[in-house]
Design a protein around this motif. Structure first.
Motif, PDB file in Angstrom:
ATOM      1  N   TYR A 145       0.831  -1.208   0.000  1.00 22.89           N
ATOM      2  CA  TYR A 145       0.000   0.000   0.000  1.00 22.89           C
ATOM      3  C   TYR A 145       0.859   1.249   0.000  1.00 22.89           C
ATOM      4  O   TYR A 145       0.581   2.222  -0.690  1.00 22.89           O
ATOM      5  CB  TYR A 145      -0.904   0.039   1.226  1.00 22.89           C
ATOM      6  N   ARG A 146       1.909   1.203   0.839  1.00 21.99           N
ATOM      7  CA  ARG A 146       2.759   2.406   0.926  1.00 21.99           C
ATOM      8  C   ARG A 146       3.338   2.736  -0.454  1.00 21.99           C
ATOM      9  O   ARG A 146       3.396   3.892  -0.850  1.00 21.99           O
ATOM     10  CB  ARG A 146       3.902   2.164   1.927  1.00 21.99           C
ATOM     11  N   GLU A 147       3.754   1.675  -1.160  1.00 21.36           N
ATOM     12  CA  GLU A 147       4.364   1.895  -2.481  1.00 21.36           C
ATOM     13  C   GLU A 147       3.318   2.449  -3.464  1.00 21.36           C
ATOM     14  O   GLU A 147       3.573   3.405  -4.195  1.00 21.36           O
ATOM     15  CB  GLU A 147       4.920   0.570  -3.001  1.00 21.36           C
ATOM     16  N   LEU A 148       2.106   1.842  -3.435  1.00 21.26           N
ATOM     17  CA  LEU A 148       1.038   2.301  -4.334  1.00 21.26           C
ATOM     18  C   LEU A 148       0.696   3.762  -4.049  1.00 21.26           C
ATOM     19  O   LEU A 148       0.574   4.592  -4.961  1.00 21.26           O
ATOM     20  CB  LEU A 148      -0.197   1.409  -4.142  1.00 21.26           C
ATOM     21  N   ILE A 149       0.584   4.087  -2.770  1.00 21.88           N
ATOM     22  CA  ILE A 149       0.237   5.466  -2.403  1.00 21.88           C
ATOM     23  C   ILE A 149       1.348   6.425  -2.848  1.00 21.88           C
ATOM     24  O   ILE A 149       1.072   7.505  -3.380  1.00 21.88           O
ATOM     25  CB  ILE A 149      -0.027   5.576  -0.885  1.00 21.88           C
ATOM     26  N   ALA A 150       2.582   5.996  -2.671  1.00 22.09           N
ATOM     27  CA  ALA A 150       3.698   6.869  -3.080  1.00 22.09           C
ATOM     28  C   ALA A 150       3.647   7.103  -4.597  1.00 22.09           C
ATOM     29  O   ALA A 150       3.855   8.224  -5.072  1.00 22.09           O
ATOM     30  CB  ALA A 150       5.024   6.232  -2.677  1.00 22.09           C
ATOM     31  N   ASN A 151       3.323   6.034  -5.354  1.00 21.39           N
ATOM     32  CA  ASN A 151       3.225   6.193  -6.812  1.00 21.39           C
ATOM     33  C   ASN A 151       2.082   7.138  -7.187  1.00 21.39           C
ATOM     34  O   ASN A 151       2.219   7.982  -8.067  1.00 21.39           O
ATOM     35  CB  ASN A 151       2.987   4.842  -7.498  1.00 21.39           C
ATOM     36  N   LEU A 152       0.947   6.968  -6.484  1.00 20.21           N
ATOM     37  CA  LEU A 152      -0.198   7.850  -6.768  1.00 20.21           C
ATOM     38  C   LEU A 152       0.146   9.292  -6.432  1.00 20.21           C
ATOM     39  O   LEU A 152      -0.176  10.211  -7.182  1.00 20.21           O
ATOM     40  CB  LEU A 152      -1.411   7.426  -5.944  1.00 20.21           C
ATOM     41  N   ARG A 153       0.797   9.469  -5.282  1.00 23.07           N
ATOM     42  CA  ARG A 153       1.148  10.830  -4.868  1.00 23.07           C
ATOM     43  C   ARG A 153       2.086  11.477  -5.894  1.00 23.07           C
ATOM     44  O   ARG A 153       1.961  12.664  -6.203  1.00 23.07           O
ATOM     45  CB  ARG A 153       1.789  10.770  -3.466  1.00 23.07           C
ATOM     46  N   ALA A 154       2.975  10.662  -6.446  1.00 23.18           N
ATOM     47  CA  ALA A 154       3.900  11.213  -7.449  1.00 23.18           C
ATOM     48  C   ALA A 154       3.138  11.648  -8.699  1.00 23.18           C
ATOM     49  O   ALA A 154       3.496  12.629  -9.355  1.00 23.18           O
ATOM     50  CB  ALA A 154       4.956  10.174  -7.800  1.00 23.18           C
ATOM     51  N   ALA A 155       2.029  10.909  -9.027  1.00 22.81           N
ATOM     52  CA  ALA A 155       1.289  11.238 -10.261  1.00 22.81           C
ATOM     53  C   ALA A 155       0.237  12.321 -10.044  1.00 22.81           C
ATOM     54  O   ALA A 155      -0.113  13.038 -10.972  1.00 22.81           O
ATOM     55  CB  ALA A 155       0.597   9.976 -10.795  1.00 22.81           C
TER      56      ALA A 155
ATOM     57  N   PHE B 172      -5.634  12.068   2.689  1.00 20.20           N
ATOM     58  CA  PHE B 172      -6.548  11.063   3.270  1.00 20.20           C
ATOM     59  C   PHE B 172      -7.412  10.409   2.190  1.00 20.20           C
ATOM     60  O   PHE B 172      -7.655   9.206   2.214  1.00 20.20           O
ATOM     61  CB  PHE B 172      -7.415  11.676   4.386  1.00 20.20           C
ATOM     62  N   GLU B 173      -7.811  11.205   1.174  1.00 19.44           N
ATOM     63  CA  GLU B 173      -8.636  10.652   0.097  1.00 19.44           C
ATOM     64  C   GLU B 173      -7.804   9.682  -0.744  1.00 19.44           C
ATOM     65  O   GLU B 173      -8.263   8.604  -1.129  1.00 19.44           O
ATOM     66  CB  GLU B 173      -9.200  11.782  -0.771  1.00 19.44           C
ATOM     67  N   LEU B 174      -6.563  10.069  -0.972  1.00 15.06           N
ATOM     68  CA  LEU B 174      -5.684   9.222  -1.786  1.00 15.06           C
ATOM     69  C   LEU B 174      -5.502   7.843  -1.138  1.00 15.06           C
ATOM     70  O   LEU B 174      -5.463   6.821  -1.815  1.00 15.06           O
ATOM     71  CB  LEU B 174      -4.319   9.914  -1.931  1.00 15.06           C
ATOM     72  N   GLN B 175      -5.428   7.844   0.181  1.00 21.27           N
ATOM     73  CA  GLN B 175      -5.203   6.573   0.878  1.00 21.27           C
ATOM     74  C   GLN B 175      -6.441   5.670   0.813  1.00 21.27           C
ATOM     75  O   GLN B 175      -6.330   4.456   0.694  1.00 21.27           O
ATOM     76  CB  GLN B 175      -4.765   6.857   2.313  1.00 21.27           C
ATOM     77  N   ILE B 176      -7.622   6.279   0.845  1.00 24.07           N
ATOM     78  CA  ILE B 176      -8.859   5.478   0.690  1.00 24.07           C
ATOM     79  C   ILE B 176      -8.906   4.900  -0.726  1.00 24.07           C
ATOM     80  O   ILE B 176      -9.174   3.724  -0.946  1.00 24.07           O
ATOM     81  CB  ILE B 176     -10.115   6.353   0.931  1.00 24.07           C
TER      82      ILE B 176
ATOM     83  N   GLU C   6     -12.892  11.079 -13.206  1.00 26.05           N
ATOM     84  CA  GLU C   6     -12.255  11.871 -12.130  1.00 26.05           C
ATOM     85  C   GLU C   6     -10.778  11.474 -11.990  1.00 26.05           C
ATOM     86  O   GLU C   6     -10.399  10.355 -12.343  1.00 26.05           O
ATOM     87  CB  GLU C   6     -13.043  11.741 -10.818  1.00 26.05           C
ATOM     88  N   PRO C   7      -9.920  12.395 -11.488  1.00 24.74           N
ATOM     89  CA  PRO C   7      -8.471  12.208 -11.596  1.00 24.74           C
ATOM     90  C   PRO C   7      -7.902  10.910 -11.015  1.00 24.74           C
ATOM     91  O   PRO C   7      -7.063  10.276 -11.655  1.00 24.74           O
ATOM     92  CB  PRO C   7      -7.879  13.409 -10.862  1.00 24.74           C
ATOM     93  N   VAL C   8      -8.338  10.483  -9.818  1.00 32.26           N
ATOM     94  CA  VAL C   8      -7.693   9.285  -9.265  1.00 32.26           C
ATOM     95  C   VAL C   8      -8.051   8.070 -10.118  1.00 32.26           C
ATOM     96  O   VAL C   8      -7.185   7.264 -10.463  1.00 32.26           O
ATOM     97  CB  VAL C   8      -8.071   9.053  -7.786  1.00 32.26           C
ATOM     98  N   LEU C   9      -9.317   7.947 -10.495  1.00 29.87           N
ATOM     99  CA  LEU C   9      -9.704   6.825 -11.356  1.00 29.87           C
ATOM    100  C   LEU C   9      -8.928   6.905 -12.681  1.00 29.87           C
ATOM    101  O   LEU C   9      -8.308   5.929 -13.116  1.00 29.87           O
ATOM    102  CB  LEU C   9     -11.216   6.855 -11.593  1.00 29.87           C
ATOM    103  N   PHE C  10      -8.953   8.091 -13.283  1.00 30.23           N
ATOM    104  CA  PHE C  10      -8.343   8.259 -14.613  1.00 30.23           C
ATOM    105  C   PHE C  10      -6.866   7.877 -14.615  1.00 30.23           C
ATOM    106  O   PHE C  10      -6.377   7.261 -15.561  1.00 30.23           O
ATOM    107  CB  PHE C  10      -8.510   9.722 -15.054  1.00 30.23           C
ATOM    108  N   HIS C  11      -6.154   8.232 -13.525  1.00 32.34           N
ATOM    109  CA  HIS C  11      -4.713   8.025 -13.530  1.00 32.34           C
ATOM    110  C   HIS C  11      -4.278   6.697 -12.906  1.00 32.34           C
ATOM    111  O   HIS C  11      -3.097   6.490 -12.681  1.00 32.34           O
ATOM    112  CB  HIS C  11      -4.020   9.187 -12.815  1.00 32.34           C
ATOM    113  N   THR C  12      -5.244   5.803 -12.614  1.00 32.82           N
ATOM    114  CA  THR C  12      -4.833   4.544 -11.985  1.00 32.82           C
ATOM    115  C   THR C  12      -5.279   3.320 -12.779  1.00 32.82           C
ATOM    116  O   THR C  12      -4.464   2.674 -13.417  1.00 32.82           O
ATOM    117  CB  THR C  12      -5.371   4.461 -10.539  1.00 32.82           C
ATOM    118  N   ILE C  13      -6.577   3.029 -12.774  1.00 33.03           N
ATOM    119  CA  ILE C  13      -7.007   1.704 -13.246  1.00 33.03           C
ATOM    120  C   ILE C  13      -7.143   1.522 -14.759  1.00 33.03           C
ATOM    121  O   ILE C  13      -7.056   0.391 -15.221  1.00 33.03           O
ATOM    122  CB  ILE C  13      -8.331   1.282 -12.555  1.00 33.03           C
ATOM    123  N   PRO C  14      -7.358   2.583 -15.587  1.00 29.15           N
ATOM    124  CA  PRO C  14      -7.536   2.286 -17.017  1.00 29.15           C
ATOM    125  C   PRO C  14      -6.264   1.742 -17.676  1.00 29.15           C
ATOM    126  O   PRO C  14      -5.163   2.230 -17.415  1.00 29.15           O
ATOM    127  CB  PRO C  14      -7.906   3.642 -17.639  1.00 29.15           C
TER     128      PRO C  14
END
Ligand code: 13P
Ligand code: SF4
Length: 363
Positions: A12-22, A31-35, A61-69
């Motif tokens: 999780y920490r790694e995934l969150i760090a990657n998301l935070r970088a993007a 807090f939203e990013l972690q959920i 929306e940005p988190v969906l757009f930049h992660t799962i597609p």
């Protein structure tokens, strides 16, 4: 980063760090990013287990757009991806007509749309009976149909198009069907915009009145249009552009072709969502750019290129309520329960496929 995880593991920490970088904190707080990271990791596991592919439209929306597609883009790019995939399941993070197009192209695959509410005001603005009425009055004119339409409407059409190739498809139809005039539906404003680009007249018949005859509308190159509109883009007005030009002298204005013609004609550039994104990526570092389209696209651009934030002007109340019914939570449920499956009877799917494949072949 402020940590809000109750039981964080290294993954999780790694995934969150990657998301935070993007995605910068100005777009999505910690807090939203972690959920969201937890939802993303569950979706990724299911995607692999079920050999699924996720297609994500530029308005997600940005988190969906930049992660799962697996693929992101405009309607044309995503239709092409849908035509090429060898996945067993296609999950469409976009609206229903896009998922239907994927099913039209992939009859043996399971196509899922995460929300049953993901409609479109344009697709709802025309019925099969309207096409039958037009065919009756204009039997020799081809019907070019915008992809924002139902499978039943596509099945009664000669060829489809998107905002990315509408002019090209209308030119093709004039040549292929040897006629100066074509029916283009259902978007009233796109009809006006493309008519101006191609130097054609535009005429909107009304079912309440006797329409002009086929002889009359073929005297000179004419687009016979319909009266449907995108409820998001129709809200932009020339006054918005005047205000932008007065508040930000030198700003470049981009408008989606679903905007009214009086707006598009005052703008500096008009194109599909991907064409506008590319324009911003190429020019947004040097100049202020106003983006007249659904606002998530600007968020997605800023998430990818934080340095563009200061130069990007957008109106943040203009969001598509249909696109935003698609969330990470709904997508996880879609993959878990394999819902909501898109089905199209073969007698509708087959003629609709002819119209969609013609469009893909044209380019
Ligand atoms: P694009 O094909 O340009 O992505 O447009 C789809 C859409 O619905 C815009 O409102
Ligand atoms: Fe339809 Fe407009 Fe929403 Fe696009 S933005 S999906 S055209 S309602």
């Amino acid at each position: 980063m402020k940590e809000h995880l109750t039981n964080p593991g290294d993954i999780y920490r790694e995934l969150i760090a990657n998301l935070r970088a993007a995605i910068p904190e100005s777009v999505v707080p910690d807090f939203e990013l972690q959920i969201k990271a937890e939802l993303v990791s569950q979706i990724e596991v299911l995607k692999r287990e079920k050999n699924a592919v996720i297609l994500g439209h530029n308005y997600m929306e940005p988190v969906l757009f930049h992660t799962i597609p697996d693929y992101q883009g405009d309607s044309l790019e995503l239709s092409r991806r849908a035509a090429e995939t060898d996945a067993d399941i296609i999950v469409f993070c976009g609206v229903h007509f896009m998922a239907e197009t994927a099913k039209i192209l992939n009859p043996t695959k399971k196509v899922l749309i995460p929300s049953l509410e993901a409609g479109c005001s344009l697709a709802e603005g025309i019925k099969p009976s309207d096409l039958l009425w037009l065919r009756q009055h204009y039997p020799h004119l081809p019907i070019v149909t915008y992809i924002n339409s139902s499978a039943k409407v596509k099945a009664l059409s000669d060829v489809c198009c998107t905002s990315g190739n509408v002019g090209q498809v209308i030119r093709w139809a004039q040549k292929y069907f040897a006629t100066p005039s074509v029916i283009f539906l259902p978007d009233k404003y796109m009809a006006g915009n493309v008519a101006k680009d191609l130097a054609m007249n535009v005429y909107f018949p009304d079912k309440q009145d006797e329409p002009k005859s086929e002889t009359e509308v073929t005297q000179s190159p004419t687009i016979i249009g319909w009266n449907a509109r995108c409820y998001v883009h129709e809200q932009y007005t020339p006054e918005h552009i005047k205000a932008i030009r007065s508040d930000y002298p030198g700003a470049i204005v981009l408008a989606h072709p679903e905007c009214p013609p009086e707006v598009v004609s005052l703008s500096d550039f008009s194109g599909s969502t991907s064409a506008m994104s590319k324009y911003v990526e190429q020019n947004g570092r040097d100049k202020k750019i106003a983006l007249l389209t659904e606002c998530s696209m600007a968020d997605n651009l800023v998430a990818n290129h934080p340095e563009l934030n200061a130069n990007l002007i957008r109106m943040c109340n203009l969001r598509c309520r249909y696109m935003h019914t698609i969330t990470l939570e709904q997508t996880l449920a879609a993959l878990t329960y394999e819902q909501y499956e898109v089905t199209i009877p073969e007698e509708i799917r087959r003629p609709a496929e002819v119209a969609v494949r013609r469009m893909i072949a044209i380019g």
